[in-house]
Design a protein around this motif. Structure first.
Motif, mmCIF file in Angstrom:
data_model
loop_
_atom_site.group_PDB
_atom_site.id
_atom_site.type_symbol
_atom_site.label_atom_id
_atom_site.label_comp_id
_atom_site.label_asym_id
_atom_site.label_seq_id
_atom_site.Cartn_x
_atom_site.Cartn_y
_atom_site.Cartn_z
ATOM 1 N N ALA A 199 0.821 -1.220 0.000
ATOM 2 C CA ALA A 199 0.000 0.000 0.000
ATOM 3 C C ALA A 199 0.852 1.266 0.000
ATOM 4 O O ALA A 199 0.583 2.188 -0.788
ATOM 5 N N PRO A 200 1.896 1.406 0.840
ATOM 6 C CA PRO A 200 2.718 2.631 0.748
ATOM 7 C C PRO A 200 3.434 2.767 -0.596
ATOM 8 O O PRO A 200 3.638 3.886 -1.068
ATOM 9 N N ASP A 201 3.826 1.644 -1.213
ATOM 10 C CA ASP A 201 4.485 1.732 -2.520
ATOM 11 C C ASP A 201 3.529 2.217 -3.599
ATOM 12 O O ASP A 201 3.949 2.896 -4.543
ATOM 13 N N LEU A 202 2.260 1.869 -3.481
ATOM 14 C CA LEU A 202 1.271 2.318 -4.458
ATOM 15 C C LEU A 202 0.780 3.732 -4.196
ATOM 16 O O LEU A 202 0.065 4.294 -5.036
ATOM 17 N N GLY A 203 1.117 4.296 -3.032
ATOM 18 C CA GLY A 203 0.625 5.613 -2.669
ATOM 19 C C GLY A 203 -0.680 5.586 -1.920
ATOM 20 O O GLY A 203 -1.287 6.650 -1.714
ATOM 21 N N LYS A 324 8.669 3.495 -8.698
ATOM 22 C CA LYS A 324 9.038 2.529 -9.744
ATOM 23 C C LYS A 324 10.083 1.531 -9.234
ATOM 24 O O LYS A 324 10.951 1.082 -9.980
ATOM 25 N N ARG A 325 9.974 1.188 -7.978
ATOM 26 C CA ARG A 325 10.843 0.206 -7.351
ATOM 27 C C ARG A 325 10.067 -0.450 -6.211
ATOM 28 O O ARG A 325 9.132 0.129 -5.652
ATOM 29 N N MET A 326 10.499 -1.670 -5.885
ATOM 30 C CA MET A 326 9.908 -2.411 -4.774
ATOM 31 C C MET A 326 10.983 -3.296 -4.175
ATOM 32 O O MET A 326 12.042 -3.509 -4.778
ATOM 33 N N LEU A 327 10.686 -3.836 -3.006
ATOM 34 C CA LEU A 327 11.551 -4.850 -2.425
ATOM 35 C C LEU A 327 11.252 -6.192 -3.074
ATOM 36 O O LEU A 327 10.093 -6.511 -3.370
ATOM 37 N N VAL A 328 12.293 -6.958 -3.305
ATOM 38 C CA VAL A 328 12.099 -8.276 -3.915
ATOM 39 C C VAL A 328 11.251 -9.161 -3.008
ATOM 40 O O VAL A 328 10.411 -9.937 -3.477
ATOM 41 N N ASP A 329 11.428 -9.027 -1.698
ATOM 42 C CA ASP A 329 10.640 -9.830 -0.764
ATOM 43 C C ASP A 329 9.160 -9.490 -0.838
ATOM 44 O O ASP A 329 8.308 -10.347 -0.585
ATOM 45 N N GLN A 330 8.836 -8.248 -1.145
ATOM 46 C CA GLN A 330 7.428 -7.888 -1.264
ATOM 47 C C GLN A 330 6.784 -8.549 -2.480
ATOM 48 O O GLN A 330 5.613 -8.949 -2.438
ATOM 49 N N HIS A 364 17.057 -6.501 -0.669
ATOM 50 C CA HIS A 364 17.289 -6.242 -2.084
ATOM 51 C C HIS A 364 16.077 -5.564 -2.704
ATOM 52 O O HIS A 364 14.928 -5.894 -2.379
ATOM 53 N N SER A 365 16.349 -4.643 -3.621
ATOM 54 C CA SER A 365 15.303 -3.899 -4.318
ATOM 55 C C SER A 365 15.351 -4.224 -5.799
ATOM 56 O O SER A 365 16.404 -4.572 -6.338
ATOM 57 N N VAL A 366 14.206 -4.086 -6.462
ATOM 58 C CA VAL A 366 14.119 -4.276 -7.903
ATOM 59 C C VAL A 366 13.576 -2.993 -8.517
ATOM 60 O O VAL A 366 12.603 -2.419 -8.026
ATOM 61 N N PHE A 367 14.227 -2.519 -9.569
ATOM 62 C CA PHE A 367 13.872 -1.284 -10.260
ATOM 63 C C PHE A 367 13.354 -1.614 -11.654
ATOM 64 O O PHE A 367 13.809 -2.579 -12.281
ATOM 65 N N LEU A 368 12.447 -0.799 -12.131
ATOM 66 C CA LEU A 368 12.000 -0.860 -13.520
ATOM 67 C C LEU A 368 12.955 0.007 -14.339
ATOM 68 O O LEU A 368 12.970 1.237 -14.202
ATOM 69 N N VAL A 369 13.741 -0.618 -15.203
ATOM 70 C CA VAL A 369 14.846 0.072 -15.872
ATOM 71 C C VAL A 369 14.337 1.188 -16.777
ATOM 72 O O VAL A 369 14.921 2.283 -16.826
ATOM 73 N N GLU A 370 13.239 0.952 -17.474
ATOM 74 C CA GLU A 370 12.780 1.946 -18.442
ATOM 75 C C GLU A 370 12.264 3.215 -17.774
ATOM 76 O O GLU A 370 12.062 4.226 -18.451
ATOM 77 N N ALA A 371 12.035 3.209 -16.462
ATOM 78 C CA ALA A 371 11.515 4.386 -15.772
ATOM 79 C C ALA A 371 12.611 5.343 -15.328
ATOM 80 O O ALA A 371 12.289 6.417 -14.812
ATOM 81 N N PHE A 372 13.887 4.987 -15.498
ATOM 82 C CA PHE A 372 14.997 5.816 -15.036
ATOM 83 C C PHE A 372 15.905 6.159 -16.213
ATOM 84 O O PHE A 372 16.046 5.376 -17.152
ATOM 85 N N ASP A 373 16.520 7.314 -16.108
ATOM 86 C CA ASP A 373 17.495 7.695 -17.118
ATOM 87 C C ASP A 373 18.868 7.176 -16.713
ATOM 88 O O ASP A 373 19.028 6.451 -15.726
ATOM 89 N N ASP A 374 19.888 7.566 -17.465
ATOM 90 C CA ASP A 374 21.231 7.055 -17.194
ATOM 91 C C ASP A 374 21.813 7.580 -15.888
ATOM 92 O O ASP A 374 22.747 6.979 -15.345
ATOM 93 N N ASN A 375 21.260 8.668 -15.354
ATOM 94 C CA ASN A 375 21.749 9.230 -14.097
ATOM 95 C C ASN A 375 20.952 8.754 -12.889
ATOM 96 O O ASN A 375 21.171 9.256 -11.783
ATOM 97 N N GLY A 376 20.018 7.823 -13.082
ATOM 98 C CA GLY A 376 19.240 7.300 -11.972
ATOM 99 C C GLY A 376 18.063 8.147 -11.563
ATOM 100 O O GLY A 376 17.478 7.909 -10.496
ATOM 101 N N ARG A 377 17.670 9.119 -12.358
ATOM 102 C CA ARG A 377 16.510 9.961 -12.049
ATOM 103 C C ARG A 377 15.283 9.435 -12.767
ATOM 104 O O ARG A 377 15.367 8.907 -13.878
ATOM 105 N N LEU A 378 14.131 9.585 -12.126
ATOM 106 C CA LEU A 378 12.879 9.143 -12.717
ATOM 107 C C LEU A 378 12.549 9.993 -13.938
ATOM 108 O O LEU A 378 12.648 11.225 -13.907
ATOM 109 N N VAL A 379 12.126 9.324 -15.007
ATOM 110 C CA VAL A 379 11.744 10.040 -16.217
ATOM 111 C C VAL A 379 10.410 10.742 -16.020
ATOM 112 O O VAL A 379 10.235 11.912 -16.386
#
Length: 495
Positions: A199-203, A324-330, A364-379
Motif C-alpha cells: 500500500a505505501p508503494d502504491l501511494g 518505480k521500485r519495490m523490495l524483492v521480498d514484497q 534487495h530492491s528491484v527497479f524498472l529500468v525503463e523508468a529511469f534515465d542514465d543518471n538514476g533519475r525518474l523520467v
C-alpha cells in the motif's frame, strides 16, 4: 619333421581349448593410440548417439552488473526505512500517536532487533519528525516507559495533511492502480492484508479499506471470507483499463539512414555488457509474441511463454508504484496471487534489460529500468513523491537540530554512533528481516481497521519481561528528561 610352434594353433582344435579373454584386460600396445573398432561396431555406436536435433544451449548463470546510479537510490530509500515505518504506523492511528509500551511490540515491524537496540534513542534521532511527550495521568508520576507516548511534530502533521489532500485529489488514479492489481490475479481477488504489504508503494493510505473502497464500488467490492477480508472485482466486471503511457518517450534515432535493422537489436542500459549466450537468449525471448498481464495463459503454454507473462506482470506492478521500485521480498508475497515462479529473484536477474536488482540496503530492491534515465533519475515523477522529498527534508532538519544541541550541551544520544550504525545498515544489511505491513493485522498490534491497539494476541516471547532492555530504555528516558527533550505540556490522553 619339425613340429609346429606352440603359438601357431590349428583352427581345427576343439573350442574348449580356447580360453575366453576379458575385453577389459586387452589394451593397446601404445598407450597414446586409440583402439580401432570394427566398422560395423562404429556405425552402430554412431546410430545410438543420435537422439534428435540439438536444442538451444543452456543459459549460463547471469552476472549481476552493478548500476551505481540505481544503487544510490536504493541506499537513499534504506536510510529512510525506520522513519518511514514509524510514520506509517503513527498515521494509521486516529489520534496520530502510540504509547511507548505498545510501540515496543512493533520492534520487528520497525526493523529493530529484539535485543541490544533501544527504541527511545532511535525515536530521538528524528526530532523534526517525532516527539516524546508525558501522558497526563491522575497521579503525578515521573516520566517512565509506562507514561510516555510517541507522537508527530507539527511539521509532520502538515506533511500528513498534504499527502491526504493529494490522495483525495488523485483518488481515481489510486483506484485504477487497485483495479490493475486485481486484473492480474487469476481469481480476480486479493486479500486485504496482503495488499497492505505494498500500500505505501502504491501511494495508498493504510486505511484504504474504509476510505478508497467504498467510493469505487463500480470497480471492486470488499467481501468477507473464511480467511479474512478480500477485494474482488465488481459484478458485472468493469471495462479493462487503458494501457499505461510509456515511461520513457521514444528518443530520436542517431542512425544515418532510417531503415529496418539487418540484425535484431537488444536495448541495454549504459555500461551493461552481457555474454554471448545470455544475449542470444534475450533476443529469442523478445522474439516471442506479446503477452497481456491481465489475461491468463492456456494450460499447455510453454515455459518461455510463462516467463514472458511473469515479466509482463512484474513490469505492470512496478509501473504503478510511486518510485518505480519495490523490495524483492514484497513481490514474493504475490507469487500465488499473480502466478509468478518460485525462483522470482533469478528471473529478475536473468532480464537486466527490464529490471535491475540492487543489493544495497537491508533488503534487495528491484527497479524498472525503463523508468529511469542514465543518471538514476525518474523520467516521469509521481505526485506522491512529495512525501518522500519532504520526509528527507525533515530528516536533514533533525540532523541540524542535533548538531545545534551538541554545541551547547553534552552529547546525548550518540549521534556519531547512530550515523555509523546507519551506514553499517546500508552497506551490510545487519538488521533482522523485518515484518511487513500486512503482518500487523495478524499479530494483534493493529486492528483490522488500523485504528485499534490491543494488548492481547502477542506471543509469549514478545510479552515476556526483558529486564536488560527495560533498564536500557529507562536509562535513555532519564537522559531525555535531563536534556528537556520530553514534552510535558500535552492535553492528549493516552489511557
Amino acid at each position: 619333421m619339425a613340429m609346429a610352434a606352440p603359438s601357431s594353433l590349428s583352427p581345427f582344435l576343439p573350442a574348449p581349448l580356447l580360453a575366453p579373454i576379458n575385453p577389459r584386460h586387452l589394451g593397446p600396445t601404445n598407450p597414446t593410440s586409440r583402439p580401432i573398432l570394427p566398422p560395423s561396431l562404429a556405425v552402430r555406436c554412431a546410430a545410438t548417439t543420435e537422439v534428435g536435433p540439438k536444442g538451444p544451449p543452456p543459459l549460463p548463470p547471469a552476472r549481476l552488473v552493478r548500476c551505481p546510479a540505481l544503487d544510490r537510490q536504493a541506499a537513499r530509500a534504506s536510510r529512510l526505512r525506520f522513519a518511514r515505518k514509524l510514520l506509517t504506523l503513527l498515521l494509521s492511528k486516529p489520534r496520530r500517536f502510540l504509547p511507548l509500551r505498545v510501540l515496543r511490540r512493533c520492534r520487528g515491524f520497525l526493523g529493530l532487533p529484539r535485543r541490544g537496540r533501544p527504541l527511545v534513542p532511535m525515536v530521538l534521532r528524528y526530532p523534526a519528525l517525532f516527539r516524546l511527550f508525558q501522558a497526563p495521568t491522575s497521579l503525578p508520576l515521573s516520566p517512565s516507559l509506562s507514561t510516555l507516548a510517541v507522537g508527530l511534530t507539527p511539521a509532520t502533521e502538515v506533511l500528513a495533511a498534504d499527502l491526504a489532500a493529494l490522495r483525495s485529489a488523485g483518488a481515481g488514479a489510486l483506484a485504477d492502480k487497485v483495479h490493475r492489481i486485481l486484473l492480474m490475479t487469476p481469481r480476480r481477488s486479493i486479500p486485504v492484508n496482503r495488499l497492505a504489504h505494498i500500500a505505501p508503494d502504491l501511494g495508498l493510505a493504510m486505511d484504504f479499506r474504509g476510505t478508497l473502497c467504498p467510493r469505487h464500488r463500480d470497480l471492486f467490492a470488499l467481501v468477507h471470507t473464511s480467511y479474512g477480508h478480500e477485494l474482488q472485482l465488481a459484478d458485472p466486471p468493469p471495462p479493462p483499463p487503458l494501457p499505461l503511457l510509456p515511461l520513457r518517450p521514444a528518443s530520436p534515432s542517431d542512425r544515418l539512414m532510417d531503415r529496418p535493422r539487418r540484425f535484431p537489436h537488444l536495448p541495454l542500459r549504459r555500461g551493461l555488457n552481457l555474454r554471448r549466450a545470455h544475449r542470444e537468449y534475450l533476443l529469442r525471448f523478445h522474439s516471442l509474441p506479446e503477452v497481456s498481464p491481465f489475461k491468463p495463459l492456456d494450460e499447455g503454454a510453454s515455459l518461455e511463454m510463462l516467463e514472458r507473462r511473469a515479466c509482463a506482470v512484474v513490469q505492470e506492478v512496478l509501473a504503478v508504484t510511486v518510485e518505480k521500485r519495490m523490495l524483492v521480498d514484497q513481490l514474493t508475497h504475490f507469487r500465488k496471487d499473480f502466478g509468478l515462479p518460485n525462483r522470482l529473484r533469478a528471473l529478475l536477474v536473468r532480464h537486466p534489460e527490464l529490471f535491475y536488482v540492487s543489493v544495497k540496503g537491508v533488503r534487495h530492491s528491484v527497479f524498472l529500468v525503463e523508468a529511469f534515465d542514465d543518471n538514476g533519475r525518474l523520467v516521469v515523477e509521481d505526485e506522491m513523491l512529495l512525501g518522500r522529498d519532504r520526509l528527507e527534508e525533515l530528516v536533514r532538519e533533525g540532523k541540524r537540530m542535533r548538531r545545534a544541541r551538541k554545541k551547547g550541551v553534552l552529547k546525548f544520544d550518540g549521534d556519531s554512533d547512530e550515523d555509523e550504525y546507519e551506514n553499517e545498515v546500508v552497506e551490510d544489511g545487519s538488521l533482522e528481516v523485518d515484518d511487513e505491513f500486512g503482518d500487523l493485522f495478524e499479530d494483534g498490534v493493529v486492528g483490522d481497521d488500523w485504528e485499534q491497539v490491543g494488548d492481547e494476541g502477542g506471543s509469549e516471547a514478545d510479552e515476556g519481561h526483558d529486564a536488560e532492555l527495560d533498564a536500557m530504555e529507562e536509562f535513555w528516558v532519564k537522559k531525555a528528561v535531563a536534556e528537556g527533550l520530553i514534552d510535558s505540556s500535552n492535553e492528549q490522553d493516552v489511557w
